[in-house]
Design a protein around this motif. Structure first.
Motif, mmCIF file in Angstrom:
data_model
loop_
_atom_site.group_PDB
_atom_site.id
_atom_site.type_symbol
_atom_site.label_atom_id
_atom_site.label_comp_id
_atom_site.label_asym_id
_atom_site.label_seq_id
_atom_site.Cartn_x
_atom_site.Cartn_y
_atom_site.Cartn_z
ATOM 1 N N ARG A 110 6.683 -10.562 -6.391
ATOM 2 C CA ARG A 110 6.587 -12.023 -6.468
ATOM 3 C C ARG A 110 6.715 -12.540 -7.899
ATOM 4 O O ARG A 110 6.706 -13.756 -8.110
ATOM 5 C CB ARG A 110 5.249 -12.490 -5.906
ATOM 6 N N ASN A 111 6.785 -11.639 -8.868
ATOM 7 C CA ASN A 111 6.835 -12.018 -10.282
ATOM 8 C C ASN A 111 5.612 -12.823 -10.712
ATOM 9 O O ASN A 111 5.716 -13.752 -11.513
ATOM 10 C CB ASN A 111 8.118 -12.780 -10.624
ATOM 11 N N ASP A 112 4.449 -12.496 -10.165
ATOM 12 C CA ASP A 112 3.201 -13.133 -10.574
ATOM 13 C C ASP A 112 2.631 -12.380 -11.758
ATOM 14 O O ASP A 112 3.038 -11.250 -12.063
ATOM 15 C CB ASP A 112 2.200 -13.150 -9.410
ATOM 16 N N THR A 154 5.921 -8.517 3.622
ATOM 17 C CA THR A 154 7.289 -8.430 3.091
ATOM 18 C C THR A 154 8.176 -9.575 3.568
ATOM 19 O O THR A 154 9.092 -9.999 2.850
ATOM 20 C CB THR A 154 7.950 -7.089 3.473
ATOM 21 N N ASN A 155 7.916 -10.081 4.768
ATOM 22 C CA ASN A 155 8.702 -11.219 5.262
ATOM 23 C C ASN A 155 8.447 -12.465 4.422
ATOM 24 O O ASN A 155 9.371 -13.223 4.113
ATOM 25 C CB ASN A 155 8.385 -11.497 6.725
ATOM 26 N N VAL A 156 7.194 -12.696 4.052
ATOM 27 C CA VAL A 156 6.851 -13.854 3.225
ATOM 28 C C VAL A 156 7.474 -13.699 1.835
ATOM 29 O O VAL A 156 8.041 -14.651 1.285
ATOM 30 C CB VAL A 156 5.315 -14.018 3.126
ATOM 31 N N ILE A 157 7.418 -12.497 1.283
ATOM 32 C CA ILE A 157 7.987 -12.252 -0.046
ATOM 33 C C ILE A 157 9.504 -12.462 -0.038
ATOM 34 O O ILE A 157 10.059 -13.114 -0.923
ATOM 35 C CB ILE A 157 7.633 -10.827 -0.538
ATOM 36 N N SER A 158 10.187 -11.947 0.968
ATOM 37 C CA SER A 158 11.647 -12.129 1.013
ATOM 38 C C SER A 158 12.018 -13.590 1.244
ATOM 39 O O SER A 158 13.020 -14.063 0.711
ATOM 40 C CB SER A 158 12.270 -11.229 2.078
ATOM 41 N N ARG A 171 -4.938 -11.048 1.576
ATOM 42 C CA ARG A 171 -4.230 -9.820 1.218
ATOM 43 C C ARG A 171 -3.071 -9.561 2.165
ATOM 44 O O ARG A 171 -1.964 -9.215 1.749
ATOM 45 C CB ARG A 171 -5.183 -8.627 1.229
ATOM 46 N N LYS A 172 -3.296 -9.785 3.471
ATOM 47 C CA LYS A 172 -2.227 -9.557 4.447
ATOM 48 C C LYS A 172 -1.045 -10.493 4.208
ATOM 49 O O LYS A 172 0.115 -10.080 4.252
ATOM 50 C CB LYS A 172 -2.754 -9.732 5.869
ATOM 51 N N GLU A 173 -1.348 -11.746 3.963
ATOM 52 C CA GLU A 173 -0.268 -12.704 3.754
ATOM 53 C C GLU A 173 0.428 -12.454 2.419
ATOM 54 O O GLU A 173 1.651 -12.554 2.314
ATOM 55 C CB GLU A 173 -0.792 -14.140 3.790
ATOM 56 N N TYR A 174 -0.340 -12.116 1.390
ATOM 57 C CA TYR A 174 0.242 -11.915 0.064
ATOM 58 C C TYR A 174 1.157 -10.691 0.027
ATOM 59 O O TYR A 174 2.164 -10.693 -0.654
ATOM 60 C CB TYR A 174 -0.871 -11.766 -0.974
#
Length: 178
Positions: A44-46, A67-71, A61-64
């Motif tokens: 995520r470049n955080d 992989t679908n959310v990140i993509s 943690r699950k949402e962060y």
């Protein structure tokens, strides 16, 4: 990688909400959980740090780390900011027959100091019919624009329509917009 450090367990580092609410499940990060979270931070470049035994909300943690959310975030960031949308009439600059040249759509940038760009009033109805014939003969994008303006206002002298002499000459002779 994140280091071992003394962890402040007041709030979740992912959502900045308090951890003291007993109804929301929390988890203490182990070595494996920390490395998985670190991969998500890098993807995520955080730029925050985590540590072993740090407490976070389970759903955060699950949402962060999903992989679908990140993509989806990466697609959103890489998508062009300007959309390819259709041109709408509401987005166009408003045309004023009294202050804008019938041909080029511009005002008088020299306020009458240069005669070529001085705005001249349209005095006769014959002017409209002559220009409409030229529009049909030229059949260009510029002539279509001028024709639309003339058809929108059939009585140009009553609307106090104006034009630049140089624009009128270029239009009648088939040259480009000055």
């Amino acid at each position: 990688m994140a280091e071992m450090m003394d962890v402040d367990n007041d709030e979740c580092i992912l959502c900045n909400e308090t951890l003291s609410d007993s109804t929301v499940p929390t988890v203490k990060l182990g070595e494996k959980g920390m490395s998985g979270l670190q991969k998500a931070i890098n993807a995520r470049n955080d730029s925050f740090t985590i540590a072993v035994e740090q407490v976070v909300h389970v759903h955060c943690r699950k949402e962060y780390t999903n992989t679908n959310v990140i993509s989806a975030l990466k697609r959103k960031l890489s998508a062009p900011t300007e959309r390819n949308s259709k041109n709408l009439r509401s987005q166009e600059v408003k045309f004023n027959y009294k202050t804008n040249c019938l041909f080029c759509g511009q005002g008088d940038p020299y306020q009458g100091r240069k005669t070529d760009f001085k705005l001249n009033p349209i005095m006769t109805l014959d002017y409209s019919s002559t220009c409409l014939k030229i529009c049909d003969k030229l059949n260009s994008p510029w002539s279509d624009e001028v024709k639309d303006r003339m058809l929108f206002c059939p009585d140009l002298p009553a609307a106090d329509a104006v034009y630049h002499q140089v624009c009128s000459t270029n239009f009648r002779t088939g040259r480009d917009v000055p």
